[in-house]
Design a protein around this motif. Structure first.
Motif, short mmCIF file in Angstrom:
data_model
loop_
_atom_site.label_atom_id
_atom_site.label_comp_id
_atom_site.label_asym_id
_atom_site.label_seq_id
_atom_site.Cartn_x
_atom_site.Cartn_y
_atom_site.Cartn_z
N ILE A 39 0.50 -1.07 -0.05
CA ILE A 39 -0.07 0.01 0.03
C ILE A 39 0.81 1.16 0.10
N GLU A 40 2.19 1.36 0.46
CA GLU A 40 2.87 2.17 0.55
C GLU A 40 4.43 2.01 0.76
N ARG A 41 5.28 2.81 0.12
CA ARG A 41 6.81 2.85 0.65
C ARG A 41 7.20 4.20 1.21
N ARG A 42 7.84 4.22 2.40
CA ARG A 42 8.30 5.53 2.76
C ARG A 42 9.46 5.15 3.60
N ILE A 43 10.24 6.30 3.82
CA ILE A 43 11.31 6.19 4.69
C ILE A 43 10.74 6.73 6.15
N GLU A 44 11.01 5.98 6.97
CA GLU A 44 10.43 6.11 8.32
C GLU A 44 11.65 5.67 9.21
N CYS A 45 12.02 6.67 10.39
CA CYS A 45 13.22 6.41 11.31
C CYS A 45 14.29 6.03 10.79
N GLY A 46 14.50 6.33 9.51
CA GLY A 46 15.72 6.15 8.77
C GLY A 46 15.74 4.71 8.08
N PHE A 47 14.75 4.10 8.02
CA PHE A 47 14.45 2.75 7.32
C PHE A 47 13.39 3.06 6.03
N ALA A 48 14.02 2.21 4.90
CA ALA A 48 12.99 2.33 3.86
C ALA A 48 12.18 1.12 3.86
N ARG A 49 10.90 1.48 4.29
CA ARG A 49 9.68 0.48 4.59
C ARG A 49 8.83 0.23 3.51
N VAL A 50 8.25 -0.91 3.40
CA VAL A 50 7.22 -1.39 2.40
C VAL A 50 6.25 -1.77 3.49
N TYR A 51 4.96 -0.87 3.54
CA TYR A 51 3.52 -1.31 4.26
C TYR A 51 2.89 -2.01 3.38
#
Length: 150
Positions: free
Chosen positions: A133-145
């Motif tokens: 549903i989403e990709r974003r940088i969060e807390c310095g991590f490249a996350r895939v939601y």
């Protein structure tokens, strides 16, 4: 898995949870260049304030999952199985329990995230019916939601 017990985590489980998470995520450090987010968690706080569950095998924590309730729904914040027990179906069993708990709590979907370089996890979640549903940088991590409709 008949001898395994899935139960809510308590304060006495914190050390075992942290060790299970450390063992499960250590192989990813080299790939992503830093310890993955779950290795940085404060498991005293997590057990106290969220829905944490452990797989207990004769007093040893061999698996864990954490659900966090938020404004946007329910998040499977972490799921880990000790490497010595991987390949036994424990991870899929835990995923099923997380989804069942989400349904029991009245949620219509369950969200999770993983690091974009943990490609085998992304593929597993897709096979289990999750969609990106989403990709974003969060807390310095490249996350895939990802999300699964229940």
């Amino acid at each position: 898995m008949t001898d395994l017990v899935l139960r809510s985590a308590g304060a006495d489980d914190v050390k075992g949870i942290a060790e299970c998470v450390r063992l499960a995520y250590t192989p990813y450090i080299e790939r992503i260049g830093t310890p993955p987010g779950p290795m940085l968690g404060d498991y005293d706080e997590i057990v106290r304030n969220h829905r944490a569950y452990v797989v207990d095998d004769d007093g040893e924590v061999i698996g864990v999952f954490v659900l966090i309730e938020g404004e946007g729904g329910l998040l499977l914040d972490n799921i880990a199985v000790c490497p010595s027990r991987q390949g036994e179906g424990i991870g899929r069993w835990l995923m099923g329990h997380a989804e069942a708990e989400a349904r029991r709590l009245g949620y219509r979907h369950l969200d999770l995230y993983t690091h974009q370089l943990m490609t085998e996890n992304i593929m597993l979640y897709l096979r289990l019916g999750y969609e990106e549903i989403e990709r974003r940088i969060e807390c310095g991590f490249a996350r895939v939601y990802m999300r699964k409709r229940l």
